[in-house]
Design an enzyme around this catalytic site. Sequence first.
Site, PDB file in Angstrom:
ATOM      1  N   HIS A 307       0.856  -1.180   0.000  1.00 48.70           N
ATOM      2  CA  HIS A 307       0.000   0.000   0.000  1.00 48.70           C
ATOM      3  C   HIS A 307       0.884   1.218   0.000  1.00 48.70           C
ATOM      4  O   HIS A 307       1.941   1.205   0.638  1.00 48.70           O
ATOM      5  CB  HIS A 307      -0.903  -0.003   1.244  1.00 48.70           C
ATOM      6  N   ASP A 364      -8.082  -4.990   0.045  1.00 44.97           N
ATOM      7  CA  ASP A 364      -8.634  -5.690  -1.114  1.00 44.97           C
ATOM      8  C   ASP A 364      -8.271  -7.162  -1.157  1.00 44.97           C
ATOM      9  O   ASP A 364      -8.860  -7.927  -1.906  1.00 44.97           O
ATOM     10  CB  ASP A 364      -8.167  -5.012  -2.409  1.00 44.97           C
TER      11      ASP A 364
HETATM   12  N1  ACO Z   1       4.223  -7.666  -4.987  1.00 44.46           N
HETATM   13  C1  ACO Z   1       5.571  -7.696  -5.127  1.00 44.46           C
HETATM   14  N2  ACO Z   1       6.382  -6.629  -4.905  1.00 44.46           N
HETATM   15  C2  ACO Z   1       5.804  -5.483  -4.538  1.00 44.46           C
HETATM   16  C3  ACO Z   1       4.400  -5.362  -4.373  1.00 44.46           C
HETATM   17  C4  ACO Z   1       3.601  -6.506  -4.608  1.00 44.46           C
HETATM   18  N3  ACO Z   1       2.275  -6.454  -4.471  1.00 44.46           N
HETATM   19  N4  ACO Z   1       4.092  -4.104  -3.996  1.00 44.46           N
HETATM   20  C5  ACO Z   1       5.269  -3.438  -3.927  1.00 44.46           C
HETATM   21  N5  ACO Z   1       6.302  -4.277  -4.247  1.00 44.46           N
HETATM   22  C6  ACO Z   1       7.732  -3.941  -4.209  1.00 44.46           C
HETATM   23  C7  ACO Z   1       8.147  -3.106  -5.410  1.00 44.46           C
HETATM   24  O1  ACO Z   1       8.558  -3.923  -6.486  1.00 44.46           O
HETATM   25  C8  ACO Z   1       9.255  -2.264  -4.823  1.00 44.46           C
HETATM   26  O2  ACO Z   1      10.380  -3.086  -4.728  1.00 44.46           O
HETATM   27  P1  ACO Z   1      11.878  -2.435  -4.911  1.00 44.46           P
HETATM   28  O3  ACO Z   1      12.007  -1.457  -3.774  1.00 44.46           O
HETATM   29  O4  ACO Z   1      12.799  -3.600  -4.842  1.00 44.46           O
HETATM   30  O5  ACO Z   1      11.863  -1.780  -6.255  1.00 44.46           O
HETATM   31  C9  ACO Z   1       8.781  -1.995  -3.397  1.00 44.46           C
HETATM   32  O6  ACO Z   1       7.942  -3.117  -3.060  1.00 44.46           O
HETATM   33  C10 ACO Z   1       8.013  -0.700  -3.244  1.00 44.46           C
HETATM   34  O7  ACO Z   1       6.940  -0.712  -4.165  1.00 44.46           O
HETATM   35  P2  ACO Z   1       6.335   0.560  -4.890  1.00 44.46           P
HETATM   36  O8  ACO Z   1       5.666   0.146  -6.155  1.00 44.46           O
HETATM   37  O9  ACO Z   1       7.404   1.623  -4.983  1.00 44.46           O
HETATM   38  O10 ACO Z   1       5.282   1.049  -3.838  1.00 44.46           O
HETATM   39  P3  ACO Z   1       4.130   2.057  -4.135  1.00 44.46           P
HETATM   40  O11 ACO Z   1       3.834   2.735  -2.857  1.00 44.46           O
HETATM   41  O12 ACO Z   1       4.460   2.921  -5.305  1.00 44.46           O
HETATM   42  O13 ACO Z   1       2.928   1.119  -4.604  1.00 44.46           O
HETATM   43  C11 ACO Z   1       1.032  -0.275  -4.606  1.00 44.46           C
HETATM   44  C12 ACO Z   1       1.906   0.722  -3.806  1.00 44.46           C
HETATM   45  C13 ACO Z   1       0.675   0.312  -5.985  1.00 44.46           C
HETATM   46  C14 ACO Z   1      -0.259  -0.534  -3.840  1.00 44.46           C
HETATM   47  C15 ACO Z   1       1.848  -1.595  -4.788  1.00 44.46           C
HETATM   48  O14 ACO Z   1       2.182  -2.134  -3.517  1.00 44.46           O
HETATM   49  C16 ACO Z   1       1.100  -2.634  -5.623  1.00 44.46           C
HETATM   50  O15 ACO Z   1       1.171  -2.606  -6.849  1.00 44.46           O
HETATM   51  N6  ACO Z   1       0.354  -3.583  -4.962  1.00 44.46           N
HETATM   52  C17 ACO Z   1      -0.453  -4.550  -5.673  1.00 44.46           C
HETATM   53  C18 ACO Z   1      -1.760  -3.916  -6.138  1.00 44.46           C
HETATM   54  C19 ACO Z   1      -2.741  -3.685  -4.992  1.00 44.46           C
HETATM   55  O16 ACO Z   1      -2.971  -4.552  -4.185  1.00 44.46           O
HETATM   56  N7  ACO Z   1      -3.331  -2.472  -4.977  1.00 44.46           N
HETATM   57  C20 ACO Z   1      -4.360  -2.119  -3.992  1.00 44.46           C
HETATM   58  C21 ACO Z   1      -3.901  -1.012  -3.096  1.00 44.46           C
HETATM   59  S1  ACO Z   1      -5.105  -0.726  -1.867  1.00 44.46           S
HETATM   60  C22 ACO Z   1      -6.274   0.214  -2.601  1.00 44.46           C
HETATM   61  O17 ACO Z   1      -6.094   0.903  -3.577  1.00 44.46           O
HETATM   62  C23 ACO Z   1      -7.564   0.198  -1.961  1.00 44.46           C
END
Ligand code: ACO
Length: 428
Positions: A307, A364
Amino acid sequence: MSKTATLEIDGKKYDFPLITGTENEVAIDISNLRAATEGVITLDSGFKNTGSCESAITFLDGEKGILRYRGYAIEELAQKVDFLEVAYLLIFGELPTKEQNDKFHDDIRAQSVVDEDVKKILEAFPKTAHPMGIISSLTSALTAFNPSVVNVESDVDMYNSVVKILGKMPVLVAWTMRKKQGLPLDYGDDSIGYVENILKMMFKKPNAEYKQNQIFIDALDKLLILHADHEQNCSTSTVRIVGSAHAGLFASISAGISALWGPLHGGANQAVLEMLQAIEADGGDTKKYMAKAKDKNDPFRLMGFGHRVYKNFDPRAKIIKQAADQVLNDLGIEDPILDIAKSLEKEALEDPYFVERKLYPNVDFYSGIIYRAMGIPTEMFTVMFAIGRLPGWIAQYREMRLRKEPIGRPRQLYTGATLRPFVEVDKR
Ligand code: ACO
């Protein structure tokens, strides 16, 4: 703490005021930055460090896992009030008195019909259309059927718009689902509660009486409350920025619905279920998918994990996890999809990759499991989220307009070509 932050550029110092919120969060007010520095701007892709507004609606602390609406803890609200009371609280700032609450229900009921011509618009959509696209279009179309401009400064005008959209949205949602299922489009029952009515409108068969299920009512009420607001997330920021151009409430909410549709935002609940189904179809090997999620050369992400602001357990996920367990226990449902979800959750919570990055299951991850148990089609999951988020969008729109916020118009750092001579077509 000092009351200013000092920035030094090329040996020249600039002071900017520090502003402290009611929960002691500190912001540097850089509204004067560009003027004072003759053109310097900040660059913050994805707004990870940028406050777009001051707001008194929702407080969340992602490090501590705290979420409060208007100062009330989400855990307490989820237990003690219903969705419409939460909607009233978010939009108008205080929990309603008994009289205000009854009137709010009655006024919403009175508005829970839509113009029959809306059915013609719905008819024109192909059966393959995604419900979120349909709902976004129909919400925008509400403007055409309710063309009077809302004066946000008029409490009466605003109240009337609020009850209109809260009344009509469930009808649009139920019709969208029924149209896709080839069922007749019907109106609700104004003698029952808001959440009961949503379920009845969605599931009533034309040839049978609809029997309410209290477990479903309670679970849906809770889900809607937990989704009702989440401060400046992607869809809410969209609503505020569209509304900042003084676009109408319905048009701004329609834009918010489109933003919510994305799989990185509200669309994640559909994506979670589809991911779990794909893992099951592939033999249920959760370890294989954990490895894929960690592989930087593989675009696969574990949907429902991580998140932008919670770097701790999402407090909503805690409540919803309990609700999911309860629904499945009470209904005696054994679901292989749920077993896969539990394995993934356990493995991720113990895996250094997820632990180091503070990637916890989000709201979610569990909501889809409940929706599935209720018989709601996967494609409708994000639409259910949209019903829940409606009060938040309305509250944020109203706040933004009452605070007379300027039109949202970010700057950019241009990195394209500098001036170059034009090339005639025969020389390109
Ligand atoms: N699976 C694997 N790796 C992940 C995931 C995941 N679900 N989420 C983040 N990471 C990793 C990234 O690859 C990154 O790794 P790195 O530092 O080695 O490059 C690190 O964790 C940070 O991730 P970011 O993408 O920079 O985090 P950000 O805050 O931008 O993204 C987000 C948050 C979009 C929710 C992301 O965690 C994601 O895509 N999750 C899956 C989709 C999801 O469940 N979305 C619902 C959010 S809740 C809502 O909207 C109600």
